[in-house]
Design a protein around this motif. Structure first.
Motif, short mmCIF file in Angstrom:
data_model
loop_
_atom_site.label_atom_id
_atom_site.label_comp_id
_atom_site.label_asym_id
_atom_site.label_seq_id
_atom_site.Cartn_x
_atom_site.Cartn_y
_atom_site.Cartn_z
N LYS A 27 0.82 -1.21 0.00
CA LYS A 27 0.00 0.00 0.00
C LYS A 27 0.85 1.26 0.00
O LYS A 27 0.50 2.28 -0.61
CB LYS A 27 -0.94 0.00 1.21
CG LYS A 27 -2.07 -1.02 1.09
CD LYS A 27 -2.92 -0.74 -0.13
CE LYS A 27 -4.03 -1.76 -0.31
NZ LYS A 27 -4.86 -1.49 -1.51
N ALA A 28 1.98 1.21 0.72
CA ALA A 28 2.88 2.36 0.74
C ALA A 28 3.45 2.61 -0.65
O ALA A 28 3.57 3.76 -1.09
CB ALA A 28 4.01 2.12 1.74
N LYS A 29 3.76 1.53 -1.35
CA LYS A 29 4.30 1.65 -2.71
C LYS A 29 3.25 2.20 -3.66
O LYS A 29 3.54 3.06 -4.50
CB LYS A 29 4.80 0.29 -3.20
CG LYS A 29 5.48 0.33 -4.55
CD LYS A 29 6.03 -1.04 -4.94
CE LYS A 29 6.74 -0.98 -6.29
NZ LYS A 29 7.30 -2.31 -6.66
N GLN A 30 2.01 1.70 -3.53
CA GLN A 30 0.93 2.18 -4.39
C GLN A 30 0.66 3.67 -4.15
O GLN A 30 0.32 4.40 -5.08
CB GLN A 30 -0.34 1.37 -4.13
CG GLN A 30 -0.28 -0.05 -4.62
CD GLN A 30 -1.52 -0.85 -4.29
OE1 GLN A 30 -2.38 -0.40 -3.51
NE2 GLN A 30 -1.64 -2.03 -4.87
N GLY A 31 0.83 4.09 -2.91
CA GLY A 31 0.60 5.50 -2.58
C GLY A 31 1.81 6.36 -2.77
O GLY A 31 1.82 7.53 -2.38
N ARG A 32 2.88 5.76 -3.36
CA ARG A 32 4.13 6.47 -3.60
C ARG A 32 4.71 7.03 -2.31
O ARG A 32 5.25 8.13 -2.29
CB ARG A 32 3.90 7.60 -4.61
CG ARG A 32 3.45 7.11 -5.98
CD ARG A 32 3.23 8.26 -6.92
NE ARG A 32 2.76 7.81 -8.23
CZ ARG A 32 2.45 8.62 -9.24
NH1 ARG A 32 2.55 9.93 -9.08
NH2 ARG A 32 2.03 8.13 -10.39
N CYS A 33 4.55 6.27 -1.27
CA CYS A 33 5.07 6.68 0.03
C CYS A 33 6.25 5.77 0.38
O CYS A 33 6.13 4.54 0.32
CB CYS A 33 3.99 6.55 1.11
SG CYS A 33 4.51 7.10 2.74
N PRO A 34 7.40 6.31 0.72
CA PRO A 34 8.58 5.48 1.03
C PRO A 34 8.38 4.69 2.31
O PRO A 34 7.52 5.00 3.14
CB PRO A 34 9.70 6.51 1.18
CG PRO A 34 8.99 7.76 1.61
CD PRO A 34 7.68 7.75 0.87
N LEU A 35 9.18 3.63 2.48
CA LEU A 35 9.09 2.83 3.69
C LEU A 35 9.42 3.67 4.92
O LEU A 35 8.88 3.46 6.00
CB LEU A 35 10.04 1.63 3.59
CG LEU A 35 9.67 0.58 2.54
CD1 LEU A 35 10.71 -0.53 2.52
CD2 LEU A 35 8.29 0.01 2.80
#
Length: 271
Positions: A27-35
């Motif tokens: 979900k973080a990747k889909q939202g373009r949010c880094p780990l």
């Protein structure tokens, strides 16, 4: 980001092969949010802020994939721009991130933001239809804050992350946490144990106790405590200390009006 912008995966979470950590990363990747997302707030005059930003960027450049500077002027422009953007699917993720950035900026200016209360409703609870006047306690949310103090060292931060993942996985709790720098020596870790109070109350409280004990073994003690956990710190020891605390409280607050039951060595039953 996940708890503020993504709905809880009720159906997926019921499957035996469901992996919490994998789902969060997806979900973080889909939202373009880094780990890992770090936020630094710089206060001062325009000249002081510019000089500080330059130093910070230089220090962080070798360790970060991307550095974004957000100024008060940028936030004002962003707010005006969002009013004109159409509410269409391709832009929803970007719009959510923009509103999160705006809320964080205002929060650091001393303006409380209800947006961050939305996270309390992620697992359970029914927010008001208007989306305003949020009250997690009134609306059936389940939330226990676990907030230990962790040394500002990479090895300790990694150790705390490993403890969090292992314990939370054991109880089916999502291992979501943030860390705030308090000094060059330490950071406060803030982990919300979000649960459905109708069906997961015992499990959530057991997870809270397990997290406390696991972190205590590594020296990561909470800097603030729940009423139920007041006695966990000493496990019945240091009675002389608690006697002194109770005597002081009795002198300052003989009617037990201020924070009854807190930090007196008696725990919840002493309230």
């Amino acid at each position: 980001y996940v708890a503020l912008n993504e709905p809880y995966p009720y159906e997926q979470a019921q499957k035996q092969d469901f992996n919490i950590d994998t789902w969060i990363q997806k979900k973080a990747k889909q939202g373009r949010c880094p780990l890992w997302l770090g936020i630094i707030f710089i206060y001062g005059t325009s000249d002081v802020a510019k000089a500080s930003v330059k130093d910070v960027k230089q220090a962080l450049k070798p360790h970060c994939k991307k550095i974004q500077v957000i100024t008060t002027g940028f936030i004002k422009t962003l707010e005006k721009g969002l009013e004109r953007l159409p509410d269409v699917w391709p832009l929803k993720g970007l719009i959510k991130q923009a509103y999160t950035a705006i809320s964080a900026h205002k929060l650091m200016q001393g303006m409380p933001q209800e947006r961050f209360l939305q996270a309390a409703y992620w697992r359970a609870g029914q927010p008001p239809a208007s989306g305003k006047n949020l009250d997690p306690g009134r609306d059936g949310c389940g939330l226990i804050w676990f907030a230990p103090y962790v040394p500002f060292k990479g090895s300790d931060i990694q150790s705390f992350q490993n403890i969090t993942k292992e314990v939370c996985a054991r109880y089916g709790i999502f291992p979501i946490f943030s860390m705030t720098t308090l000094s060059t020596q330490g950071m406060s870790a803030l982990l919300p144990i979000m649960f459905d109070p109708k069906t997961e109350n015992d499990k959530a409280h057991a997870c809270h106790r397990a997290l406390f004990e696991a972190c205590q073994a590594h020296g990561y003690l909470p800097y603030r405590a729940h009423l139920e956990s007041m006695t966990w710190y000493t496990q019945g020891q240091d009675e002389d200390y608690w006697k002194a605390v109770r005597k002081t409280k009795q002198h300052l607050d003989p009617e037990h009006i201020i924070s009854p039951g807190r930090y007196d060595g008696r725990g919840a039953k002493g309230a």
